[in-house]
Design a protein around this motif. Structure first.
Motif, mmCIF file in Angstrom:
data_model
loop_
_atom_site.group_PDB
_atom_site.id
_atom_site.type_symbol
_atom_site.label_atom_id
_atom_site.label_comp_id
_atom_site.label_asym_id
_atom_site.label_seq_id
_atom_site.Cartn_x
_atom_site.Cartn_y
_atom_site.Cartn_z
ATOM 1 N N THR A 74 0.860 -1.164 0.151
ATOM 2 C CA THR A 74 -0.025 0.242 0.048
ATOM 3 C C THR A 74 0.821 1.256 -0.098
ATOM 4 O OG1 THR A 74 -1.584 -1.362 1.051
ATOM 5 C CG2 THR A 74 -1.915 1.135 1.237
ATOM 6 N N PRO A 75 0.624 2.261 -1.012
ATOM 7 C CA PRO A 75 1.522 3.393 -0.989
ATOM 8 C C PRO A 75 1.251 4.296 0.339
ATOM 9 C CG PRO A 75 0.345 3.195 -3.031
ATOM 10 C CD PRO A 75 -0.119 1.870 -2.170
ATOM 11 N N PRO A 76 2.121 4.959 0.815
ATOM 12 C CA PRO A 76 1.974 5.664 1.938
ATOM 13 C C PRO A 76 1.049 7.021 1.763
ATOM 14 C CG PRO A 76 4.227 6.310 0.788
ATOM 15 C CD PRO A 76 3.317 4.960 0.122
ATOM 16 N N SER A 77 0.519 7.170 2.773
ATOM 17 C CA SER A 77 -0.558 8.575 2.492
ATOM 18 C C SER A 77 0.320 9.859 2.728
ATOM 19 C CB SER A 77 -1.229 8.615 3.869
ATOM 20 O OG SER A 77 -0.775 8.640 5.150
ATOM 21 N N ASP A 78 -0.408 10.647 2.578
ATOM 22 C CA ASP A 78 0.292 12.004 2.653
ATOM 23 C C ASP A 78 0.839 12.499 4.049
ATOM 24 O OD1 ASP A 78 -0.528 12.614 0.079
ATOM 25 O OD2 ASP A 78 -2.098 13.756 0.351
ATOM 26 N N ALA A 79 0.048 12.145 5.066
ATOM 27 C CA ALA A 79 0.603 12.223 6.541
ATOM 28 C C ALA A 79 1.927 11.132 6.583
ATOM 29 C CB ALA A 79 -0.595 11.937 7.429
ATOM 30 N N GLU A 80 1.744 10.060 6.079
ATOM 31 C CA GLU A 80 2.925 9.170 6.371
ATOM 32 C C GLU A 80 4.147 9.751 5.510
ATOM 33 O OE1 GLU A 80 0.757 4.864 7.180
ATOM 34 O OE2 GLU A 80 1.172 5.561 5.036
ATOM 35 N N ILE A 81 3.987 10.338 4.228
ATOM 36 C CA ILE A 81 5.170 10.856 3.647
ATOM 37 C C ILE A 81 5.744 11.953 4.345
ATOM 38 C CG2 ILE A 81 5.596 12.192 1.644
ATOM 39 C CD1 ILE A 81 3.625 10.258 0.025
ATOM 40 N N ARG A 85 5.587 12.767 7.453
ATOM 41 C CA ARG A 85 6.313 12.314 8.781
ATOM 42 C C ARG A 85 7.734 11.884 8.329
ATOM 43 N NH1 ARG A 85 2.441 9.840 10.886
ATOM 44 N NH2 ARG A 85 2.807 7.723 9.974
ATOM 45 N N ALA A 86 7.686 10.907 7.482
ATOM 46 C CA ALA A 86 9.228 10.308 7.155
ATOM 47 C C ALA A 86 9.944 11.421 6.506
ATOM 48 C CB ALA A 86 8.803 9.331 6.031
ATOM 49 N N VAL A 87 9.584 12.350 5.765
ATOM 50 C CA VAL A 87 10.388 13.726 5.137
ATOM 51 C C VAL A 87 10.863 14.415 6.411
ATOM 52 C CG1 VAL A 87 10.372 15.610 3.978
ATOM 53 C CG2 VAL A 87 9.432 13.657 3.102
ATOM 54 N N ASN A 88 10.157 14.491 7.364
ATOM 55 C CA ASN A 88 10.618 15.308 8.515
ATOM 56 C C ASN A 88 11.520 14.552 9.332
ATOM 57 O OD1 ASN A 88 8.944 17.618 7.931
ATOM 58 N ND2 ASN A 88 7.111 16.728 8.956
ATOM 59 N N GLU A 89 11.190 13.317 9.543
ATOM 60 C CA GLU A 89 12.296 12.355 10.365
ATOM 61 C C GLU A 89 13.791 12.498 9.563
ATOM 62 O OE1 GLU A 89 10.528 8.688 10.616
ATOM 63 O OE2 GLU A 89 9.218 9.219 12.154
ATOM 64 N N HIS A 90 13.743 12.617 8.108
ATOM 65 C CA HIS A 90 14.857 12.475 7.385
ATOM 66 C C HIS A 90 15.759 13.774 7.684
ATOM 67 C CE1 HIS A 90 17.536 11.902 3.851
ATOM 68 N NE2 HIS A 90 17.094 13.168 3.654
ATOM 69 N N ALA A 91 14.818 14.805 7.536
ATOM 70 C CA ALA A 91 15.381 16.211 7.648
ATOM 71 C C ALA A 91 15.765 16.724 9.038
ATOM 72 C CB ALA A 91 14.250 17.299 7.341
ATOM 73 N N GLY A 92 15.205 15.964 9.972
ATOM 74 C CA GLY A 92 15.477 16.222 11.652
ATOM 75 C C GLY A 92 14.889 17.210 12.211
ATOM 76 N N GLY A 93 13.751 17.775 11.530
ATOM 77 C CA GLY A 93 12.795 18.589 11.999
ATOM 78 C C GLY A 93 11.654 18.956 11.114
ATOM 79 N N GLN A 94 10.645 19.541 11.529
ATOM 80 C CA GLN A 94 9.363 19.700 10.192
ATOM 81 C C GLN A 94 9.808 20.779 9.425
ATOM 82 O OE1 GLN A 94 5.568 19.969 11.964
ATOM 83 N NE2 GLN A 94 4.831 21.619 10.603
ATOM 84 N N VAL A 95 9.666 20.159 8.189
ATOM 85 C CA VAL A 95 9.815 20.762 6.693
ATOM 86 C C VAL A 95 8.760 21.064 5.792
ATOM 87 C CG1 VAL A 95 12.456 20.720 6.960
ATOM 88 C CG2 VAL A 95 11.097 18.764 5.753
ATOM 89 N N ILE A 96 7.813 19.897 6.175
ATOM 90 C CA ILE A 96 6.596 19.922 5.485
ATOM 91 C C ILE A 96 5.635 19.208 6.343
ATOM 92 C CG2 ILE A 96 7.080 17.452 4.648
ATOM 93 C CD1 ILE A 96 6.078 18.670 1.821
ATOM 94 N N THR A 97 4.118 19.727 5.802
ATOM 95 C CA THR A 97 3.117 19.014 6.648
ATOM 96 C C THR A 97 2.263 18.146 5.674
ATOM 97 O OG1 THR A 97 1.684 21.030 5.736
ATOM 98 C CG2 THR A 97 2.694 21.216 7.898
ATOM 99 N N GLU A 98 1.429 17.491 6.321
ATOM 100 C CA GLU A 98 0.287 16.820 5.484
ATOM 101 C C GLU A 98 -0.155 17.376 4.387
ATOM 102 O OE1 GLU A 98 -3.506 13.909 5.809
ATOM 103 O OE2 GLU A 98 -2.860 14.764 7.685
ATOM 104 N N THR A 99 -0.512 18.610 4.504
ATOM 105 C CA THR A 99 -1.145 19.468 3.572
ATOM 106 C C THR A 99 0.071 20.073 2.437
ATOM 107 O OG1 THR A 99 -2.774 20.408 5.237
ATOM 108 C CG2 THR A 99 -2.329 21.844 2.943
#
Length: 294
Positions: A173-180, A182-196
């Motif tokens: 199952t492809p990841p949801s916008d929220a999951e994407i 969350r994963a991007v923010n974990e990779h960046a080490g901080g919040q760089v994007i939201t689900e929206t």
């Protein structure tokens, strides 16, 4: 554009053989008898979207009555006409106030937003891949029918959509916008994007892709960061790589081999990257290994 050939003599012969008046034929396809007369005289030809109506009226296949020249493939306008829609009517198909998005794509000015691709493909009765291949032809880029319509994604939205549709075979199952997000923010080490924010990138409402977000997306989808660079050659190479990786996932190939990609070819750097990913995937599938992160 590969318009269909209109044979006025055959249409006139079919009408007369069935004892149908020009007025009756005009009523059936929504034009006046004078218009039908001009068709049969050769002083004008029907609009493309009228040809399916004529074929249905005579009970003949569209390709039989109005064939295309051998080897020619349809562009976006051809697909629309084959489905029997005028350009004006497409605004209802995509839910907009004007037909501008379709008109611009047909004229090779601006490609369709991903949010319009599904509704149009459904209305035209073709797979999205075929719609995208026809769109490339509208921009003067020839896509052979044998390629399966796999045109190169260019915008950020097209690239994300391509990855979601091609990176998760079988029951995955492809990841949801929220999951994407969350994963991007974990990779960046901080919040760089939201689900929206992810949703706006995916739907084409936002085309700005910060480097940290691009790097995070590449990590989420297990692709090279090069994929998100504005370079058609790189995108084409990565698309080919994804096809090969899909074959690896299904056991079709055990190792990526260089394949022809026209004059560009697959770069040694990209080939090395793909082989490295293949090896990592093989390691993950060994007993006791951790599964994919997505």
């Amino acid at each position: 554009m590969a318009p269909r050939r209109f044979d006025r003599d055959r249409v006139r012969a079919l009408r007369r053989a069935r004892d149908i008046t020009q007025s009756e034929l005009g009523d059936a396809v929504g034009v006046g008898d004078s218009t039908v007369a001009s068709w049969e005289l050769g002083s004008s030809t029907p609009d493309g979207e009228k040809l399916p109506l004529l074929a249905r009226f005579f009970g003949l296949p569209l390709d039989d009555l109005f064939p295309r020249r051998s080897g020619e493939q349809p562009d976006l306008a051809d697909l629309r006409c084959d489905a029997g829609y005028s350009q004006y009517q497409t605004r209802e198909l995509i839910g907009t106030k004007s037909s501008g998005p379709v008109a611009n794509a047909e004229r090779g000015k601006r490609r369709l937003s991903p949010k319009f691709q599904g509704p149009l493909a459904k209305a035209y009765g073709v797979p999205i891949e075929e719609l995208l291949a026809a769109q490339e032809r509208s921009f003067g880029i020839e896509v052979p029918a044998a390629s399966g319509g796999s045109s190169v994604p260019r915008s950020v939205a097209e690239k994300i959509t391509y990855l979601l549709e091609h990176s998760y075979p079988g029951a995955q199952t492809p990841p949801s916008d929220a999951e994407i997000a969350r994963a991007v923010n974990e990779h960046a080490g901080g919040q760089v994007i939201t689900e929206t924010g992810v949703r706006k990138l995916r739907t084409g409402d936002d085309a700005e892709l910060p480097p940290l977000v691009a790097s995070g997306l590449a990590e989420v989808f297990d692709v090279s960061p090069l994929f998100f660079q504005p370079d058609d050659t790189v995108a084409r190479q990565v698309v080919e790589g994804l096809r090969l990786l899909a074959a690896v996932r299904t056991g079709a190939v055990g190792r990526v081999a260089a394949r022809g990609l026209g004059p560009e070819g697959m770069s040694d750097e990209l080939l090395s990257f793909l082989n490295q990913v293949v090896e990592e995937m093989a390691d993950r599938e060994k007993p006791g290994a951790d599964g994919p992160g997505h």
